[in-house]
Design a protein around this motif. Structure first.
Motif, PDB file in Angstrom:
ATOM      1  N   ALA A 421       0.887  -1.203  -0.163  1.00  0.00           N
ATOM      2  CA  ALA A 421       0.083   0.055  -0.108  1.00  0.00           C
ATOM      3  C   ALA A 421       0.850   1.356  -0.030  1.00  0.00           C
ATOM      4  O   ALA A 421       0.590   2.386  -0.558  1.00  0.00           O
ATOM      5  N   LYS A 422       2.007   1.224   0.906  1.00  0.00           N
ATOM      6  CA  LYS A 422       2.795   2.400   0.770  1.00  0.00           C
ATOM      7  C   LYS A 422       3.611   2.669  -0.318  1.00  0.00           C
ATOM      8  O   LYS A 422       3.754   3.518  -0.980  1.00  0.00           O
ATOM      9  N   ILE A 423       3.837   1.362  -1.292  1.00  0.00           N
ATOM     10  CA  ILE A 423       4.278   1.830  -2.722  1.00  0.00           C
ATOM     11  C   ILE A 423       3.436   2.292  -3.611  1.00  0.00           C
ATOM     12  O   ILE A 423       3.948   3.055  -4.570  1.00  0.00           O
ATOM     13  N   LEU A 424       2.131   1.782  -3.413  1.00  0.00           N
ATOM     14  CA  LEU A 424       1.079   2.226  -4.237  1.00  0.00           C
ATOM     15  C   LEU A 424       0.597   3.811  -3.930  1.00  0.00           C
ATOM     16  O   LEU A 424      -0.124   4.282  -4.635  1.00  0.00           O
ATOM     17  N   GLY A 425       1.051   4.093  -2.759  1.00  0.00           N
ATOM     18  CA  GLY A 425       0.505   5.388  -2.433  1.00  0.00           C
ATOM     19  C   GLY A 425      -0.845   5.605  -2.000  1.00  0.00           C
ATOM     20  O   GLY A 425      -1.610   6.609  -1.898  1.00  0.00           O
ATOM     21  N   ILE A 426      -1.496   4.550  -1.369  1.00  0.00           N
ATOM     22  CA  ILE A 426      -2.926   4.281  -1.202  1.00  0.00           C
ATOM     23  C   ILE A 426      -2.973   3.791   0.381  1.00  0.00           C
ATOM     24  O   ILE A 426      -1.967   3.088   0.699  1.00  0.00           O
ATOM     25  N   HIS A 427      -4.093   3.940   1.133  1.00  0.00           N
ATOM     26  CA  HIS A 427      -4.038   3.416   2.230  1.00  0.00           C
ATOM     27  C   HIS A 427      -4.296   1.692   2.420  1.00  0.00           C
ATOM     28  O   HIS A 427      -4.839   1.240   1.377  1.00  0.00           O
ATOM     29  N   ARG A 428      -3.957   1.212   3.247  1.00  0.00           N
ATOM     30  CA  ARG A 428      -4.116  -0.259   3.353  1.00  0.00           C
ATOM     31  C   ARG A 428      -5.400  -0.833   3.289  1.00  0.00           C
ATOM     32  O   ARG A 428      -5.682  -1.788   2.457  1.00  0.00           O
ATOM     33  N   SER A 429      -6.273  -0.393   4.073  1.00  0.00           N
ATOM     34  CA  SER A 429      -7.702  -0.398   3.742  1.00  0.00           C
ATOM     35  C   SER A 429      -8.293  -0.337   2.491  1.00  0.00           C
ATOM     36  O   SER A 429      -8.876  -1.406   1.783  1.00  0.00           O
ATOM     37  N   THR A 430      -7.628   0.646   1.474  1.00  0.00           N
ATOM     38  CA  THR A 430      -8.015   0.814   0.207  1.00  0.00           C
ATOM     39  C   THR A 430      -7.569  -0.319  -0.653  1.00  0.00           C
ATOM     40  O   THR A 430      -8.216  -1.004  -1.578  1.00  0.00           O
ATOM     41  N   LEU A 431      -6.311  -0.796  -0.150  1.00  0.00           N
ATOM     42  CA  LEU A 431      -5.516  -1.967  -1.163  1.00  0.00           C
ATOM     43  C   LEU A 431      -6.402  -3.144  -0.816  1.00  0.00           C
ATOM     44  O   LEU A 431      -6.680  -4.020  -1.643  1.00  0.00           O
ATOM     45  N   ILE A 432      -7.086  -3.529   0.322  1.00  0.00           N
ATOM     46  CA  ILE A 432      -7.578  -4.612   0.675  1.00  0.00           C
ATOM     47  C   ILE A 432      -9.101  -4.644   0.082  1.00  0.00           C
ATOM     48  O   ILE A 432      -9.542  -5.585  -0.649  1.00  0.00           O
ATOM     49  N   ARG A 433      -9.653  -3.380  -0.375  1.00  0.00           N
ATOM     50  CA  ARG A 433     -10.989  -3.368  -0.964  1.00  0.00           C
ATOM     51  C   ARG A 433     -10.681  -3.596  -2.403  1.00  0.00           C
ATOM     52  O   ARG A 433     -11.779  -4.289  -3.151  1.00  0.00           O
ATOM     53  N   LYS A 434      -9.379  -3.035  -2.882  1.00  0.00           N
ATOM     54  CA  LYS A 434      -9.193  -3.508  -4.410  1.00  0.00           C
ATOM     55  C   LYS A 434      -8.845  -4.905  -4.766  1.00  0.00           C
ATOM     56  O   LYS A 434      -9.292  -5.225  -5.608  1.00  0.00           O
ATOM     57  N   ILE A 435      -8.273  -5.435  -3.758  1.00  0.00           N
ATOM     58  CA  ILE A 435      -7.855  -6.910  -3.976  1.00  0.00           C
ATOM     59  C   ILE A 435      -9.188  -7.736  -3.734  1.00  0.00           C
ATOM     60  O   ILE A 435      -9.540  -8.742  -4.744  1.00  0.00           O
ATOM     61  N   ALA A 436     -10.307  -7.088  -2.847  1.00  0.00           N
ATOM     62  CA  ALA A 436     -11.516  -8.112  -2.804  1.00  0.00           C
ATOM     63  C   ALA A 436     -12.253  -7.620  -4.059  1.00  0.00           C
ATOM     64  O   ALA A 436     -12.741  -8.674  -4.677  1.00  0.00           O
ATOM     65  N   ARG A 437     -12.115  -6.618  -4.652  1.00  0.00           N
ATOM     66  CA  ARG A 437     -13.066  -6.338  -5.742  1.00  0.00           C
ATOM     67  C   ARG A 437     -12.455  -7.277  -7.068  1.00  0.00           C
ATOM     68  O   ARG A 437     -13.120  -7.830  -7.968  1.00  0.00           O
TER      69      ARG A 437
END
Length: 444
Positions: A421-437
Motif C-alpha cells: 500500500a505504501k508503494i502504491l501510495g494508498i491506504h492499506r484498507s483501500t488496497l484490501i478493498r481493491k484486492i477484494a474487488r
C-alpha cells in the motif's frame, strides 16, 4: 511515508516515457524520485540525485529566495509556467519552464511535492521539417520506427518525387502529407487534398480535372478542378485504394505525363504539382487481385512511408494525450488540463484500434465531460461499439493496469499488504478493498 523511488509499475513507466523532467521531494526537501528526462536535462544520474536536497542537485535560480515547491506547500496551490534556470552537471545554465503540485495520499495527507520542468534550449541545426512536424503534434514521437521516418523526411520533403503513405486508418497519414508539404520548397504554394473514397466515378473526375461550360447538363460555367487549384503546390490523393479501374487509367496519364484534360475541353493542360498519396489498403494485394493497375501502383510507389499503428508505439500515448487534452481544454475554457495517473495508465493499457484518431476523440470527450481541469478515469468509459478486438474497452484496460500494479507491489514486498500500500501510495484498507474487488482468483 511512501517511497517514490521508481518501480516497474504503469505509473512509473508513464513518467519514464515523457520528455519533461519530473522529480518529487518529501517534506524535508529530499528528492524521492527522478525520472529519465530529469537525468538527461540536468546531467545528474538518478542514483546521485535520490536522497539529496533538491537545491543541491538542481542549483536553480529560484532555490534560495523564491522556491516554487516551498510556495506550493505553503499556499496549498499548484504553480504553472514558471520561468527559471538550472545549472547542469557541466556548469551550464539550462533555461526551463516549470510547474509544481502537492503530493497527497489516498486519505489527503500531504506527502511532499512534485515538480515538472521543460528544457527550453533550442537544438542546434533545427530545420524546417522539425518545425513543420512540431506544428502537427500528432507526429511527435519517441518511437524508434517513427524516429527513422523523421530522419528521412528532410530529403523526402526537399524532393519532387511521388510519395505513397501507408498505414491503418487514424495513424496520421494526412498529417504526414501536410508535414512533407510544409517542410518542402512548395510550402508557400497550395496544399490540395481529395478523398478518393468520398466521390463516385461520375464526380471524382469532375473534382480532379474540372470542366468547361456546357460539358454536361447543369455545367453553366467553367470550374477549375483540384489539379488546377494545386498549381505548383501539392496534390494529395487520400484513400487511393478506393479509386475505380476506370479512373485509374486517367490518373496513370496524370502521374506519367503530368497532363490532363478538363471535362468538355479539347485542350491538354500541364500540371507542375507534386503528388502525394495515402491508403490503408494493401495496394500490392489489390494488384494481385486485379483491382488496381500495376503500372499505376509503380508510379505511386516511388517513395513509400509506412506509419505504425498506435499500439506499436505506446510510449507516445502520454505526450499525445496531454497535447490533445491541452488543446481541447483551451477550447472548453479549462486552463492547464491534467490527466490523472490512473487515467493515463488506462490510456496506455488500451490497444487503440482507431489509432491516433480514436485517442484524439476519446480525449475530446473526456475534456467535455470533466467537471474540472483534471481528467479522471471514469471519463474514459468507451461509447458503444468502441471496445477493442478482445472485448476490453478502456474501463477494462484501466482494471488490467491497476491489477498489474497491485500484483507488482505485492510481489516486490513478498505479499506484505501494508508495504505494498505504501508503494502504491494508498491506504492499506483501500488496497484490501481493491484486492477484494478483483477477486481471489486475480490477486491473492
Amino acid at each position: 511515508m511512501p517511497s517514490f523511488s521508481p518501480t516497474v509499475s504503469m505509473t512509473s513507466a508513464i513518467l519514464e516515457s515523457i520528455s519533461d523532467g519530473v522529480f518529487t521531494v518529501d517534506e524535508a526537501w529530499r528528492i524521492t524520485s527522478f525520472n529519465r528526462a530529469a537525468e538527461v536535462i540536468t546531467g545528474v544520474n538518478r542514483e546521485e540525485a535520490l536522497g539529496r536536497p533538491c537545491s543541491d542537485v538542481l542549483r536553480a535560480s529560484l532555490c534560495q529566495s523564491r522556491c516554487p515547491l516551498r510556495r506550493t506547500l505553503r499556499q496549498g496551490n499548484p504553480l504553472f509556467d514558471i520561468p527559471a534556470w538550472f545549472v547542469d552537471s557541466e556548469g551550464e545554465r539550462v533555461p526551463v519552464r516549470l510547474a509544481t503540485a502537492i503530493l497527497r495520499d489516498a486519505e489527503g495527507k500531504v506527502l511532499g511535492a512534485a515538480e515538472t520542468f521543460r528544457d527550453l534550449r533550442e537544438p542546434a541545426g533545427t530545420n524546417r521539417i522539425r518545425e513543420s512536424i512540431n506544428c502537427f503534434g500528432h507526429l511527435i514521437s519517441r518511437n524508434q520506427k517513427m524516429q527513422a521516418i523523421f530522419a528521412m523526411l528532410p530529403k523526402v520533403a526537399a524532393s519532387h518525387s511521388t510519395v505513397l503513405i501507408t498505414g491503418e486508418s487514424g495513424t496520421g497519414k494526412g498529417v504526414l502529407a501536410r508535414a512533407i508539404h510544409g517542410a518542402g520548397p512548395r510550402c508557400s504554394a497550395p496544399f490540395v487534398g481529395i478523398n478518393c473514397a468520398a466521390f463516385p466515378d461520375t464526380l471524382i473526375e469532375n473534382e480532379l480535372f474540372g470542366h468547361e461550360k456546357g460539358a454536361f447538363t447543369g455545367a453553366d460555367r467553367r470550374r477549375d478542378g483540384r489539379i488546377s487549384q494545386a498549381g505548383n503546390g501539392t496534390l494529395f490523393f487520400d484513400e487511393m485504394g478506393d479509386v475505380s479501374l476506370a479512373v485509374q487509367v486517367r490518373l496513370l496519364r496524370l502521374l506519367q505525363e503530368r497532363t490532363y484534360e478538363p471535362l468538355g475541353s479539347g485542350f491538354t493542360q500541364k500540371t507542375e504539382a507534386r503528388f502525394l498519396a495515402a491508403t490503408h489498403q494493401d495496394l500490392a494485394a489489390l494488384v494481385r487481385g486485379g483491382r488496381f493497375r500495376e503500372d499505376l501502383f509503380w508510379r505511386l510507389d516511388v517513395i513509400r512511408i509506412h506509419l505504425p499503428p498506435l499500439r506499436e508505439r505506446k510510449e507516445d500515448i502520454p505526450e499525445l494525450a496531454l497535447r490533445f487534452a491541452q488543446r481541447f481544454g483551451h477550447v472548453a475554457g479549462h486552463a492547464d488540463v491534467r490527466i490523472h495517473p490512473a487515467a493515463m495508465a488506462q490510456l496506455v493499457a488500451h490497444d487503440w484500434p482507431g489509432n491516433v484518431r480514436e485517442l484524439e476523440n476519446r480525449i475530446e470527450r473526456a475534456v467535455v465531460l470533466a467537471d474540472s481541469n483534471e481528467i479522471l478515469p471514469e471519463y474514459f468509459i468507451p461509447a458503444s461499439g468502441l471496445n477493442d478486438e478482445k472485448g476490453q474497452g478502456l474501463a477494462s484496460g484501466r482494471d488490467a493496469a491497476e491489477r498489474r500494479m497491485i500484483l507488482e507491489a505485492l510481489t516486490s514486498t513478498g505479499g506484505n499488504r501494508t508495504a505494498a500500500a505504501k508503494i502504491l501510495g494508498i491506504h492499506r484498507s483501500t488496497l484490501i478493498r481493491k484486492i477484494a474487488r478483483f477477486g481471489d482468483g486475480a490477486i491473492k
